[in-house]
Design an enzyme around this catalytic site. Structure first.
Site, short mmCIF file in Angstrom:
data_model
loop_
_atom_site.label_atom_id
_atom_site.label_comp_id
_atom_site.label_asym_id
_atom_site.label_seq_id
_atom_site.Cartn_x
_atom_site.Cartn_y
_atom_site.Cartn_z
N ASP A 227 41.80 43.65 19.45
CA ASP A 227 42.10 44.56 18.47
C ASP A 227 42.47 46.02 19.11
OD1 ASP A 227 39.55 44.69 19.00
OD2 ASP A 227 38.82 44.79 16.70
N SER B 146 39.22 39.32 18.80
CA SER B 146 38.35 40.76 19.00
C SER B 146 37.11 40.29 19.68
CB SER B 146 38.54 41.65 17.86
OG SER B 146 39.79 41.74 17.24
N ARG C 291 42.96 37.07 9.26
CA ARG C 291 44.41 37.29 8.65
C ARG C 291 45.37 36.65 9.41
NH1 ARG C 291 45.79 43.38 8.03
NH2 ARG C 291 45.29 43.29 10.18
C1 BGC Z 1 34.07 43.10 20.62
C2 BGC Z 1 35.38 43.70 21.00
C3 BGC Z 1 36.07 44.26 19.82
C4 BGC Z 1 35.30 44.93 18.88
C5 BGC Z 1 35.88 45.70 17.41
C6 BGC Z 1 33.36 43.82 19.85
O1 BGC Z 1 32.36 43.26 19.12
O2 BGC Z 1 33.45 42.60 21.67
O3 BGC Z 1 36.17 42.88 21.86
O4 BGC Z 1 37.14 44.87 20.25
O5 BGC Z 1 33.90 44.32 18.56
O6 BGC Z 1 36.42 44.71 16.82
#
Ligand code: BGC
Length: 452
Positions: free
Chosen positions: A198, A144, A80
């Site tokens: 995130d 994320s 996004r």
């Molecule tokens: C990632 C995290 C992320 C989470 C939610 C996980 O697979 O390692 O960094 O915050 O997913 O998106």
């Protein structure tokens, strides 16, 4: 001779076995809280731990940040681009947003192709919303995945999760890779001022208007949390006397001290990252459907379910034929004859008896119940780490489709929290922090721009 029709005893015995396999006793949950403390402490000091406890170099906002910022959000199947306005009084408004599906071949191709894809999406967003190319826009990048940061505006990818495998990104600074791709596309009007997970965006977005929020959680495709820690409790930063606080990205999806089943091990072995993210693989939306499918196929092969549909195994043979969203529909079917489940199965070409449908619903309940229980226990662990006697009021900002959309998920979480903390659980409330990662990223960009 092989028995073709199992007795009810066999069917009952198998489902009781499954129920026990996926059940969490109070002892399990309390042991998990202790193990969480242990690994939190190890991760904060840089010792051996399955919790990475990554410093974000950001603290909570004051609520007075203002201005207009761009934000990017990459963390799952969709990318996004957003433009967010902050009014300086705790209100963040998304002015424009565009969503782009990230094709599997881009997720799993080369890093350069992935970042070029992001740059093309950004270019089309800027054009569509008539952004002027002769000025500079501050942008925050919500990325994320586990990233090791030493500053708010740069960070190195530790390892991919959630099915991404793009080459030549691990070990590299993802802000540099983004800047390189922007340059290749001749996009000169963007300055990347912040990089955030995130969870951090979710916490920051909620705490912009609510000072009682100290914990941000994602329960979606993946799962993770961040919370606010004192600098003096983060020995690996080597600033013991620093009076401030910093948000820590826990990367709890990688927590490994949890009892798992043979089905979890099979799922893990077949994944693109075997051995990693064991907690995420038991809890999050990307995996629950697949885990349930594996158990279901075993049950069909043992001839304890769908006996009247001889080719049922074929219908569930392939990965992806039972999704987490299907489980939510199955668990949400309250009709007397379980009609919604019946039509779901008929669409797949499977005929079922009422007992079959009841068992399928029960099976989804075991697996989502365990996920909700693990999620709630992890939340209890982090809140009692911050406030052991639960003297204060805590708001948890949570985002993600599993939490938002899965039938009964948050109710199941609540009952585990009550079981663990008794009346003190009343001090904890959770709110759905919608769009947290996009709005939060913009607030982080504002904090970063102001501190330059
Ligand atoms: C990632 C995290 C992320 C989470 C939610 C996980 O697979 O390692 O960094 O915050 O997913 O998106």
């Amino acid at each position: 001779m092989m028995r073709l029709t199992p007795s009810y005893e066999t069917r009952d015995a198998f489902f009781s076995y499954l129920e026990e396999l996926f059940a969490l006793s109070s002892d399990d949950l309390f042991a998990m809280i202790k193990d969480f403390y242990w690994d939190m402490s190890g991760g904060l000091s840089g010792g051996p731990s399955s919790l990475k406890m990554l410093p974000s170099f950001v603290d909570k906002p004051k609520g007075a940040e203002e201005g207009s910022f761009l934000a990017l959000d990459l963390g799952g199947t969709h990318f996004r681009v957003l433009a967010v306005a902050l009014d300086g009084k705790g209100k963040a408004t998304v002015r424009h947003s565009s969503q782009f599906k990230v094709p599997r071949k881009v997720m799993q191709g080369t890093g350069a192709a992935l970042f070029d894809f992001l740059a093309v999406c950004i270019d089309s967003f800027l054009t569509k919303n008539r952004f002027q190319r002769n000025r500079t826009y501050d942008l925050a990048f919500t990325f994320s995945f586990p990233v090791r940061q030493t500053r708010v505006d740069s960070g190195v990818l530790i390892g991919w999760t959630k099915g991404f495998t793009a080459t030549d990104v691990q070990g590299k600074d993802v802000v540099c890779l983004l800047n390189d791709a922007l340059r290749r596309k001749h996009i000169d009007c963007i300055r990347v001022t912040a990089l955030a997970n995130d969870t951090v965006g979710t916490l920051v977005a909620r705490s912009y208007k609510d000072p009682t929020c100290n914990l941000g959680v994602i329960l979606g495709t993946g799962t993770n949390a961040c919370y606010r820690e004192k600098w003096s409790n983060i020995p690996k930063l080597k600033r013991p006397k620093h009076p401030g606080h910093m948000i820590i990205n826990m990367e709890w999806g990688d927590f490994s001290r949890v009892r798992s089943s043979c089905y979890d091990s099979e799922l893990d072995a077949a994944s693109v990252n075997p051995g990693a993210m064991r907690f995420e693989k038991m809890v999050s939306g990307m995996y629950l459907g697949e885990l349930t499918r594996r158990v279901l196929v075993d049950a069909i092969k043992r001839r304890v379910i769908f006996i009247i549909s001889p080719d049922a195994v074929q219908r569930f043979k392939r990965k992806g034929t039972l999704k987490t969203a299907d489980m939510s529909l199955i668990e949400g079917d309250d009709t007397a004859d379980l009609d919604h489940i019946d039509s779901f199965l008929k669409q797949k070409g499977i005929l079922s008896t009422f007992d079959d449908r009841t068992l399928l619903k029960r099976l989804c309940g075991f697996i989502s119940g365990r996920a909700a229980g693990l999620g709630a226990t992890a939340i209890a662990a982090v809140i009692t780490w911050m406030d052991p006697d639960l003297k204060k009021v805590h708001t948890v900002g949570i985002d993600g489709a599993l939490f938002e959309k899965y039938t009964g998920f948050s109710t199941k979480m609540r009952s585990v929290l009550d079981e663990l903390l008794g009346g003190k659980a009343d001090n904890i409330s959770w709110v759905h922090s919608k769009d947290g990662s996009g709005k939060g990223a913009a607030i982080i960009a504002a904090v970063a721009a102001a501190s330059e």
